[in-house]
Scaffold this motif. Structure first.
Motif, mmCIF file in Angstrom:
data_model
loop_
_atom_site.group_PDB
_atom_site.id
_atom_site.type_symbol
_atom_site.label_atom_id
_atom_site.label_comp_id
_atom_site.label_asym_id
_atom_site.label_seq_id
_atom_site.Cartn_x
_atom_site.Cartn_y
_atom_site.Cartn_z
ATOM 1 N N GLN A 168 11.225 -1.990 2.455
ATOM 2 C CA GLN A 168 11.835 -2.585 3.625
ATOM 3 C C GLN A 168 11.528 -1.790 4.885
ATOM 4 O OE1 GLN A 168 15.700 -2.831 1.987
ATOM 5 N NE2 GLN A 168 15.289 -4.779 0.979
ATOM 6 N N SER A 169 10.876 -0.647 4.714
ATOM 7 C CA SER A 169 10.556 0.107 5.916
ATOM 8 C C SER A 169 9.646 -0.761 6.776
ATOM 9 C CB SER A 169 9.894 1.434 5.560
ATOM 10 O OG SER A 169 8.517 1.228 5.343
ATOM 11 N N THR A 170 9.840 -0.624 8.074
ATOM 12 C CA THR A 170 9.152 -1.513 9.000
ATOM 13 C C THR A 170 7.644 -1.464 8.805
ATOM 14 O OG1 THR A 170 10.829 -0.647 10.453
ATOM 15 C CG2 THR A 170 9.316 -2.244 11.399
ATOM 16 N N GLU A 171 7.140 -0.245 8.641
ATOM 17 C CA GLU A 171 5.685 -0.121 8.510
ATOM 18 C C GLU A 171 5.139 -0.905 7.324
ATOM 19 O OE1 GLU A 171 4.224 3.943 8.346
ATOM 20 O OE2 GLU A 171 5.606 4.351 10.013
ATOM 21 N N LEU A 172 5.792 -0.732 6.194
ATOM 22 C CA LEU A 172 5.282 -1.415 5.002
ATOM 23 C C LEU A 172 5.476 -2.923 5.112
ATOM 24 C CD1 LEU A 172 6.130 0.979 2.059
ATOM 25 C CD2 LEU A 172 3.892 0.363 2.924
ATOM 26 N N ARG A 173 6.560 -3.311 5.771
ATOM 27 C CA ARG A 173 6.770 -4.752 5.974
ATOM 28 C C ARG A 173 5.664 -5.336 6.837
ATOM 29 N NH1 ARG A 173 12.354 -4.683 6.921
ATOM 30 N NH2 ARG A 173 11.820 -4.705 9.123
ATOM 31 N N ASP A 174 5.363 -4.622 7.911
ATOM 32 C CA ASP A 174 4.290 -5.087 8.800
ATOM 33 C C ASP A 174 2.970 -5.130 8.044
ATOM 34 O OD1 ASP A 174 6.149 -5.191 10.733
ATOM 35 O OD2 ASP A 174 5.442 -3.441 11.875
ATOM 36 N N SER B 170 -8.408 5.410 6.614
ATOM 37 C CA SER B 170 -7.147 5.105 7.288
ATOM 38 C C SER B 170 -6.031 6.057 6.910
ATOM 39 C CB SER B 170 -6.724 3.668 6.995
ATOM 40 O OG SER B 170 -7.727 2.781 7.410
ATOM 41 N N GLY B 171 -6.294 6.954 5.968
ATOM 42 C CA GLY B 171 -5.305 7.979 5.634
ATOM 43 C C GLY B 171 -4.043 7.470 4.960
ATOM 44 N N ALA B 172 -4.101 6.283 4.387
ATOM 45 C CA ALA B 172 -2.914 5.756 3.703
ATOM 46 C C ALA B 172 -2.890 6.269 2.266
ATOM 47 C CB ALA B 172 -2.923 4.232 3.733
ATOM 48 N N GLY B 173 -1.837 5.906 1.534
ATOM 49 C CA GLY B 173 -1.701 6.406 0.163
ATOM 50 C C GLY B 173 -1.700 5.279 -0.852
ATOM 51 N N TRP B 174 -1.326 5.611 -2.077
ATOM 52 C CA TRP B 174 -1.351 4.611 -3.151
ATOM 53 C C TRP B 174 -0.309 3.513 -2.979
ATOM 54 C CZ3 TRP B 174 -4.273 2.971 -7.213
ATOM 55 C CH2 TRP B 174 -5.455 3.688 -7.447
ATOM 56 N N ARG B 175 0.781 3.808 -2.255
ATOM 57 C CA ARG B 175 1.776 2.745 -2.031
ATOM 58 C C ARG B 175 1.122 1.575 -1.297
ATOM 59 N NH1 ARG B 175 6.086 2.791 -4.228
ATOM 60 N NH2 ARG B 175 7.013 4.670 -3.383
ATOM 61 N N GLU B 176 0.383 1.913 -0.230
ATOM 62 C CA GLU B 176 -0.273 0.865 0.556
ATOM 63 C C GLU B 176 -1.437 0.272 -0.235
ATOM 64 O OE1 GLU B 176 0.387 3.925 1.623
ATOM 65 O OE2 GLU B 176 1.907 3.597 3.171
ATOM 66 N N ALA B 177 -2.158 1.148 -0.936
ATOM 67 C CA ALA B 177 -3.295 0.656 -1.723
ATOM 68 C C ALA B 177 -2.818 -0.350 -2.760
ATOM 69 C CB ALA B 177 -4.003 1.827 -2.400
ATOM 70 N N ALA B 178 -1.638 -0.098 -3.325
ATOM 71 C CA ALA B 178 -1.097 -1.010 -4.338
ATOM 72 C C ALA B 178 -0.867 -2.394 -3.730
ATOM 73 C CB ALA B 178 0.204 -0.446 -4.902
ATOM 74 N N LEU B 179 -0.307 -2.412 -2.536
ATOM 75 C CA LEU B 179 -0.053 -3.701 -1.885
ATOM 76 C C LEU B 179 -1.370 -4.421 -1.602
ATOM 77 C CD1 LEU B 179 2.781 -2.572 0.569
ATOM 78 C CD2 LEU B 179 3.052 -4.006 -1.466
ATOM 79 N N LEU B 180 -2.363 -3.645 -1.151
ATOM 80 C CA LEU B 180 -3.671 -4.238 -0.859
ATOM 81 C C LEU B 180 -4.303 -4.806 -2.139
ATOM 82 C CD1 LEU B 180 -6.114 -4.788 0.984
ATOM 83 C CD2 LEU B 180 -6.843 -2.423 0.609
ATOM 84 N N LEU B 181 -4.218 -4.036 -3.222
ATOM 85 C CA LEU B 181 -4.838 -4.498 -4.467
ATOM 86 C C LEU B 181 -4.136 -5.752 -4.996
ATOM 87 C CD1 LEU B 181 -5.383 -0.990 -6.035
ATOM 88 C CD2 LEU B 181 -7.208 -2.620 -5.474
#
Ligand code: FAD
Lengths: 346, 381
Positions: free
Chosen positions: A8-14, A62-73
């Motif tokens: 629910q953090s704004t960044e991940l929501r965006d 982009s310096g992101a981590g696996w949390r973001e990579a998971a959403l992308l995948l």
């Protein structure tokens, strides 16, 4: 921060919102042909920094981590996107950064070569500008980047007609950089986790297609979804997909908490690969059953996703190899429950 | 349609890991001291009031009951962790199970102040045992069809009817009896139902054993013959029984007992593989992976309950998958080790697993009914 809060953090929501705009599902592949790299989508991903999402910022990522990579995948899986996101960023990019090589702009895939310099079923190789290879030389494990033109390539495809080419590289002509053996191990875990996540995304799309179809299609004067037998097919599909998601989430959390070297991360990834692999059987079978003959056709979207999840489960290790690994890990731990909960032994 | 039927679980809280370790150490002590032998389906089949009181003395019964009612005011997640540990090891917890799992939260939600003060401290102390008075000879899946009748009399209600499959009624102090307090209106079948706190030693209550197929006595038939229930033992609102019983079923369906009933078999199979007495069958590994996934899902359901969300759909997903998995595990052990297993403990667990497994996908709502709940959640009906 709990996972729920994190989501629910704004960044991940965006970020999730952006992904849903980039990956409009149900893209129309040329019927009956090998899936080609979606160049337009790839440029979009490049512009948005999604092609190298987890690469370090110094190396142009982009310096992101696996949390973001998971959403992308999950998003690429849900859209059956024809782009080598996992290969380019999480495998090739990671290997290059690991050995301190520059990551110049381009499309990459990665492969582990045998002693003859061969690798089979390498994803997207024919469309890649270069291939980052990993092999065991007499001096130990090595990494090098090879231009597409310097590779012998025999085209092949997986069940979903995605490029999975056979390669041969002249090892004597390569100068590699040393890496510890752990890197080759990690390659397999990274690949398997990426596939489990993409599969979870694809299963969501399959469920969506099945619910749409069974609520719209009328037989015997009622929508199919009103029949209990059909509801049962769909419910079982949905529960298996949920399990695949849960296991993949747990693996991502384990990576974030302990990195890939950690035994509990490896256990969690094996569990994710196993759950996704077994789920694929039920998800594909029940979805096909619920859709009837229309789902069996080339023109229908179902096979794109169903055949992908069935293909992906044999990449980076077979389902039964993951099952065997889970059993071996349990035997080694001596306490299965402690292994599952990540807690101390009894 | 929401893509995720089960929400994401949060990252583990270190305090919970510590609690887990504490419970684990205590259970090991108890096993080593010979207080109990790990078993199968022990939350239904193993009554051990002394062990329950020992757990209560440590504060591990009635954990979420507020301190003012003798409980410990702990979180749902803390209770979840303790529950998982008890189940995974196969501890004898039937004496506390229903009271702790569903009677206490229902009393807290619907009970009067007097009822809370009367029953909750005893539940938290492990001294009051509860049973479930829902099913009847003609009312299983279709619970709204219960025929037990409650008739208004001076100062209370008279209840007549037959409850069936009442696990542990022969040990229990009370159950919430679901009864029809107003005639059935076919257009509104869920109206006119009420829940009553029936003290099982009341005049007019007859409890008859029903042996299950293993020959053991867990179930009962409970005959209610004009049993008087005073007004102060009505649970919640007269006529609101359906909503209340559905809420109670929520607690009944959502817990880790829906995938861990046979966990001990898995531990024994793995030990068998290590010592060479059991073939290293990859299906054992697959089951380990599934249970790891289930543990994660069940954690997520508990967190969702803690946040006060409606977890009916997620709980149904866990129950359908979990009861299948725990049952399949019993079958797998039977296929690869059998009741003739050289390891006597494993053989015992296989036997118990096979005998208990048919009940897993029935009790607490059958898988068929729950698939319907899931289909509804998906918007299909
Ligand atoms: C071990 C065990 C312990 C139990 N303990 C208790 C207890 O303590 N207290 C209590 O009140 N009850 C208890 N029960 C009873 C349990 O809740 C019921 O068995 C359950 O609700 C199913 O009801 P039934 O047995 O009457 O089966 P039925 O409802 O007659 O169903 C038989 C079969 O038909 C299927 N079916 C029925 N209706 C439908 C439908 N609409 N659509 C599709 N399929 C349908 C069911 O899924 C099932 O497979 C226990 C049961 C077991 C096995």
């Amino acid at each position: 921060m709990s996972g729920q809060d994190a989501l629910q953090s704004t960044e991940l929501r965006d970020f999730t919102q952006m992904l849903s705009e980039v990956f409009t599902s149900g893209d129309d592949h040329r019927i009956g042909e090998v899936v080609e790299l979606d160049r337009a989508l790839w440029s979009t991903l490049t512009e948005l920094g999604l092609d190298r999402l987890t690469g370090s910022e110094e190396s142009g990522g982009s310096g992101a981590g696996w949390r973001e990579a998971a959403l992308l995948l999950e998003a690429t899986g849900g859209a059956a996107a024809a782009v080598p996101v996992a290969e380019n960023d999480l495998l090739a990019g990671w290997l290059l950064e690991t050995v301190g090589l520059d990551v110049t702009p381009g499309v990459r895939t990665a492969a582990v070569l045998d002693a003859d310099g061969r690798a089979r079923h390498v994803p997207w190789a024919r469309f890649a500008d270069s291939i980052v290879v990993l092999w065991e030389s007499p001096q130990g494990w090595q990494v090098a980047e090879v231009a597409r033109g310097d590779v012998e390539l025999v085209e092949a495809v997986n069940l979903a007609a995605e490029p999975r080419d056979h390669l041969r590289v002249d090892l004597s002509a390569l100068s590699g950089r040393d890496v510890p053996a752990g890197v080759a191990d990690e390659f397999r875990y990274r690949g398997a986790l990426a596939r489990a996540l993409a599969s979870a995304g694809a299963m969501d799309r399959i469920l969506e297609l099945v619910v749409e179809h069974t609520t719209a299609r009328v037989q015997f004067g009622r929508p199919l979804g009103k029949f209990q037998a059909v509801q049962a097919l769909v419910a079982d599909l949905a529960t298996e997909a949920s399990l695949a998601h849960a296991a993949a989430d747990a693996a991502v959390d384990a990576v974030l908490a302990g990195g890939f070297g950690d035994a509990s991360t490896r256990f969690a990834i094996a569990a994710a690969a196993s759950c996704a692999g077994h789920a694929a059987s039920i998800v594909a079978r029940n979805a096909h059953q619920a859709l009837g003959a229309i789902g069996f056709t080339m023109e229908h979207e179902l096979h794109r996703h169903a055949n992908r999840i069935l293909s992906w489960r044999s990449e980076f290790g077979t389902v039964s190899s993951w099952d065997a690994e889970l059993l071996a890990a349990a035997g080694e731990a001596g306490d299965v429950w402690a292994l599952i909960t990540g807690g101390p032994a009894r | 349609m929401s893509a995720r039927l089960v929400p994401r679980a949060g990252t583990p809280d270190p305090a919970l890991t510590e609690l887990r370790a504490e419970v684990r150490a205590f259970l090991k002590e108890q096993i080593d001291a010979g207080v109990f032998t790990p078993g199968i389906d022990t939350w239904l089949t193993r009554w051990n009031p002394e062990f329950t009181r020992a757990l209560a003395a440590r504060g591990w019964v009635g954990m979420t009951i507020p301190v003012e009612y003798g409980g410990h005011g702990r979180t749902f997640m803390e209770r979840f962790v303790v529950t998982e540990e008890l189940l995974a090891v196969g501890a004898p917890v039937a004496a506390q199970w229903v009271a702790d799992r569903q009677a206490a939260p229902s009393l807290l939600k619907y009970g009067t102040e007097e009822q809370k003060q009367r029953f909750l401290p005893g539940i938290a102390a492990g001294e009051i045992c509860w049973a479930i008075g829902m099913s009847e000879p003609d009312s299983g899946s279709d619970l709204a069809s219960v025929k037990t009748k409650a008739t208004r009399v001076d100062g209370g209600w008279r209840i007549s009817g037959t409850k069936l499959w009442t696990s542990g009624a022969h040990h229990a102090d009370a159950f919430f009896g679901l009864a029809r307090s107003a005639p059935l209106d076919p257009a509104h079948r869920h109206d006119g139902l009420s829940q009553f706190i029936v003290l099982l030693d009341s005049p007019g209550v007859t409890i008859r054993p029903i042996l299950s197929m293993s020959g053991d006595h867990h179930f009962n038939e409970v005959l209610l013959d004009d049993v008087f229930v005073p007004d102060d033992l009505v649970l919640g609102q007269i006529g609101a029984g359906w909503e209340q019983v559905t809420s109670e079923l929520g607690y009944e369906r959502s817990g880790p007992e829906r995938f861990l009933s046979t966990f001990g078999v898995l531990e024994s199979l793995v030990h068998g593989v290590v010592d060479g007495s059991v073939e290293p069958d990859t299906r054992i590994g697959a089951t380990i992976g599934r249970i790891a996934g289930m543990h994660r899902m069940s954690t997520a359901v508990s967190e969702s309950l803690e946040r006060g969300e409606n977890a009916e759909l997620a709980a149904s997903v866990v129950k359908v998958l979990g009861t299948k998995t725990e049952g399949d595990l019993a079958d797998l052990a039977d296929e690869i080790a059998g009741y003739t297993a050289a390891d006597a403990h494993l053989a015992e667990l296989v036997r118990a697993g096979v005998m208990q497994r048919p009940g897993f996908t029935l009790r607490g709502g059958t898988s068929e009914i729950l698939r319907g709940v899931i289909a509804r959640g998906l918007g299909m009906r």
